[in-house]
Motif scaffolding. Sequence first.
Motif: not given
Length: 600
Positions: A433-448
Motif C-alpha cells: 500500500x502507498x495511499x498513506x505513506x511517502x517513499x522516504x518513510x523507511x529506515x534508510x531515508x529516515x524521512x518520517x
Amino acid sequence: MKLYRKMTITKSIPLALCISCFFMFSCQAYLDKTVSADITEKSVFTTFPTFQGFIEKLHCDIIEFSSQSRGSWNYSDDIVGAGAVTGQVYDEMADGEYWNIANGTLNSPYNKAKMLRGCGTVGSSDGKSIWTNGWVAIRDANNALSHLDNLVDATQEERNVLEGQARFFRAYFHWQIMKQWGAIPYSETLFAPSDIMNIPQLSLYATAEKVLADFQKAADLLPVDWDAVTVGQATLGINRGRLTKGMAYGFMAEVQLYCGSPLFNGTETGSYTYNTDYCKKAAASAGKVIALANQGVYALEPWATYNSLFKTDNATEPGMSKEVIFKAPLDIFSRYKINAWVVQAVSDGGGYVCPTQNNVENFEMNNGLPINDPAAQFNPLDPWTNRDPRFRNSILVDQDRIVENRNDLLAFAQFYTGARDRTTGYCVTGFGTKKFTFTGWNRYDVKWGSNGYICVPILRMADIYLFYAEAANEGYGGPTGKDPNTNLTALGAVNIVRARANMPGVASKFSTQTSFRDRVWNERAVEFVFEGKRRDDLRRWHVAHLDKYKVLYSCEFNQSHTQFQNQFVRTLVFQSKHYWFPFPPNQVLLYKEWKQNAGW
C-alpha cells in the motif's frame, strides 16, 4: 480549533471535565491567561465559554482510526495481514471470532478493555473504542442538554450552537454504535449512579429515527460557517473542525442510506432489498450538502493535491481542504509506523498489510471500463498499465521505488514469487500500500521524523456525491434518477468523483439500475480504498457472506512478468451472525429488555 477557555480544575468534577484538552486543529486557549478556579459542575454550565469548553471535549471521543494499532482497521476483502501485523484483531475478525473484541479483551477500535480519554496525550486515541467512548460521550451530551437552562446572559445564537453541538454528538455516537451492533436503546436521559437503567432496546429503524431527529435538530441550530456568525468571532479564522449544518446533513444522508440499504431493511422487514423511501430521504439530505458545495462551502480536492487529504510530510496537518467535512481530532502523532500502512519491506522490520488481488481487480482501465470487459483492452501480461490513476496512487507494485537515496536492488520493491519481499513474509499477495505513506518513510531515508502525518477522513465530499448517486439510483429508478430539489442525476454525481481522478464518466452501457448499481459499488471500493469503509459497505449491501467477497487471492508472477496467476490465500469466515457484533455479555445481563444479537 481554538478552545474557548483553558482552566486548571482544582475540585473534582464528574466525568473528568477535560476542557483544556487537545482538539482538532488549533490548541490555543481562548484566553491568554490560564484561569485557576474552584469550579462546580453547575458553574461550568453557566457561561457560554465554559459550557462550550465542556462540549468541545466530546471531540476527544471520536475514533482517530489512523492511530489504531495492532493491524489494519480494514477487515474485509481489501487486504490480507502478514508479518507482525498478523494476529490479534485482524485474525480474530478474519476467523469470525468476535467475542474477544466484544468483550474488550483485544486492542480493537470496536471495544477495548481500557479507555484512555483526552486529546493531546500521545497514545490516547489508541485506547479508544466505538463502544466505550461512545456511551461516555452520549452521557456527556445528555449532561450538556440537561443544563441548558443554567446558562446566564447567553444570546440565542449561543444557546443554539450549544444545543446543536450536544444533539449532534448524541446522534453521532449512537450512530457509530448502532452501525456495528444494530438495534440499541437510545439514551436521552442523564442517569444518576443510583438510577436503574432499563431503557428499552428499540427496533433498528426506531433507533435510526431517533438519531435522525437529533441530527435534524442539530442542522437547524448549527451555522454553515462559524466564521460567518457572531458566536465564532472570538475564534475567527481557526474555527475549522467545529460542528456545522453541513456535517449534520452529511451524517443524515449516511444514516438514511444505511437504512435504505439491504442489511438494515432486511433486519427490520425481512426483505434484503433497498428501501426506496429511505433512499429518497438520503438523496435529499446529500443534496443539501451538494447545495452547500455549489455555494463554495465544500469542494473536491484537485487531483494534483489529492494526497494531501491523507498524508503530509511537511509538518502540516493533512485533510485540511474543503473536501474533508468531518475528521477526528489530530490528537496523536501518526507517522509511517502505523501498523496498518507499513508498506516497504525494508521499512522497520514490521509487517505488511497487503492489498489483495481482489482489490486490485476493482480498478478499471483508464478508458473507464472494468478489466473483465472485452472492450477494456486489458493486457493480462501487462496488468498494471493504463489503469485508473487511483490504482498506482494507492497500491505499490513490483519494481516501484521504495527507497529514495539508493539505486541498488534494495531501492525497488520485489514482489514476484520467491523474491525478497515475498519470502520475508512481509508481502503475501504481490502488492503493497502507498495511499498513506511517502517513499522516504523507511529506515534508510529516515524521512518520517516529526514532519509526517496521516489522516483517515471520516466524511468527505466524495462520500456525499457517492451517497447521492447510490440513493438516487435506488430511490428514483436508475442512473438518470435525481432528487427533485437537486439538479444532479445519480450518473452525474458519480462522474464528478471520477472526473477528479481524470477518469471518463461511467460507460453508457451501464444504463440500467442494476448495472449502474454495480458501478457505484465499485466506485466506492476504488475511491475509498484503505479508508476503512469497505467492510461496512459489504455489510450494508448484505453481500459480505458471499464467496466473491470472502475468498481472497494473491497475484503470483515471475520476475520477467511473462506469467501471472491468481492464487488462493485464505477464506474469511463470515456468516449471518457476523453482520452485527455481539453485545458484551455483561451488557445484555444488565436487564432483560436488552437482547443479544441473533447467533451470538
